[in-house]
Scaffold this active site. Structure first.
Site, PDB file in Angstrom:
ATOM      1  N   GLY A  72      50.624  10.398  53.246  1.00  0.00           N
ATOM      2  CA  GLY A  72      50.567  11.725  52.652  1.00  0.00           C
ATOM      3  C   GLY A  72      49.172  11.986  52.135  1.00  0.00           C
ATOM      4  O   GLY A  72      48.358  11.064  52.001  1.00  0.00           O
ATOM      5  N   GLY A 101      52.357  11.175  45.810  1.00  0.00           N
ATOM      6  CA  GLY A 101      53.312  10.260  45.180  1.00  0.00           C
ATOM      7  C   GLY A 101      53.480   8.928  45.887  1.00  0.00           C
ATOM      8  O   GLY A 101      54.493   8.251  45.687  1.00  0.00           O
ATOM      9  N   GLU A 113      47.674   1.670  49.703  1.00  0.00           N
ATOM     10  CA  GLU A 113      46.322   1.954  50.209  1.00  0.00           C
ATOM     11  C   GLU A 113      46.111   1.343  51.599  1.00  0.00           C
ATOM     12  O   GLU A 113      45.040   0.827  51.925  1.00  0.00           O
ATOM     13  CB  GLU A 113      45.255   1.473  49.228  1.00  0.00           C
ATOM     14  N   ALA A 114      47.138   1.441  52.439  1.00  0.00           N
ATOM     15  CA  ALA A 114      47.113   0.814  53.762  1.00  0.00           C
ATOM     16  C   ALA A 114      46.064   1.410  54.695  1.00  0.00           C
ATOM     17  O   ALA A 114      45.682   0.781  55.674  1.00  0.00           O
ATOM     18  CB  ALA A 114      48.505   0.909  54.407  1.00  0.00           C
ATOM     19  N   VAL A 166      34.545   6.096  53.260  1.00  0.00           N
ATOM     20  CA  VAL A 166      35.194   5.583  52.062  1.00  0.00           C
ATOM     21  C   VAL A 166      34.343   5.868  50.828  1.00  0.00           C
ATOM     22  O   VAL A 166      33.197   5.437  50.734  1.00  0.00           O
ATOM     23  CB  VAL A 166      35.464   4.066  52.184  1.00  0.00           C
ATOM     24  N   TYR A 169      38.577  14.395  45.003  1.00  0.00           N
ATOM     25  CA  TYR A 169      39.399  14.824  46.137  1.00  0.00           C
ATOM     26  C   TYR A 169      40.504  15.767  45.682  1.00  0.00           C
ATOM     27  O   TYR A 169      41.111  15.561  44.631  1.00  0.00           O
ATOM     28  CB  TYR A 169      40.067  13.619  46.808  1.00  0.00           C
TER      29      TYR A 169
END
Length: 189
Positions: free
Chosen positions: A9, A14, A86-87, A168, A176
């Site tokens: 997302g 969330g 945080e994949a 990154v 953001y």
């Protein structure tokens, strides 16, 4: 049957609170979980899963050299679930190791992260999760500027949108905004 899940997302959708909720539900039933997060995200400290509402928990920080499969196999091969926050920051190799956790150790793996960066490019981890995940689910949130669904992450600097730069840059609401397509291209409308 164990599966690899990717729940993605935009910012503020969330994801981190969801992973903490899932861990709580497993552990409330006496089942063990392995919590992991990217070692790149240091907003609340390396190895911390932290939600914007204030809940946080320690997790194994996945560094570039971390072998996720070996870690799970050695530390808790009977875990009920592996949860990864945080994949998007993981490497292709990490994702392939997670597939081995599912396929060889028969442990479900739930990963959470962003799909695309502020330039609308896929992150490496997200790209390979989209390829290898058994189940993919979008977690929704609303645009910072309107009521539409946010699908984009708009990087801001000094009140102005940024569309170029390093992929990154760790940050939260100060850097953001989750936005819809319209406001991604023009946040002033």
């Amino acid at each position: 049957m164990a599966q690899l899940f990717f729940k993605y997302g935009a910012m503020n959708s969330g994801k981190s609170i969801e992973i903490l909720k899932v861990a709580y539900n497993y552990e409330e039933q006496g089942k063990s979980v392995i919590m992991m997060t990217s070692g790149i995200d240091n907003r609340s400290g390396v190895g911390m899963i932290s939600s914007r509402i204030g809940l946080k928990r320690e997790a194994l920080p996945i560094m570039h050299e971390t072998n996720v499969f070996d870690y799970v196999k050695k530390t808790n091969p009977d875990a009920a679930c592996v949860l990864v926050d945080e994949a998007q920051f993981l490497t292709k190799e990490h994702i392939l190791q997670l597939t081995k956790v599912v396929d060889d150790l028969k442990i479900p793996v739930m990963t959470f992260g962003l799909k695309n960066d502020f330039r609308n490019e896929l992150f490496e981890g997200s790209k390979y999760l989209l390829i290898y995940a058994d189940k993919i689910e979008e977690m929704k949130t609303i645009c910072w500027f309107c009521k539409k669904k946010a699908s984009f992450n708009l990087r801001m600097l000094d009140g102005k949108p940024v569309y170029e730069g390093e992929q990154v840059q760790i940050g939260g609401n100060e850097a953001y905004y989750p936005v819809c397509r319209r406001h991604y291209f023009d946040p002033t409308v």
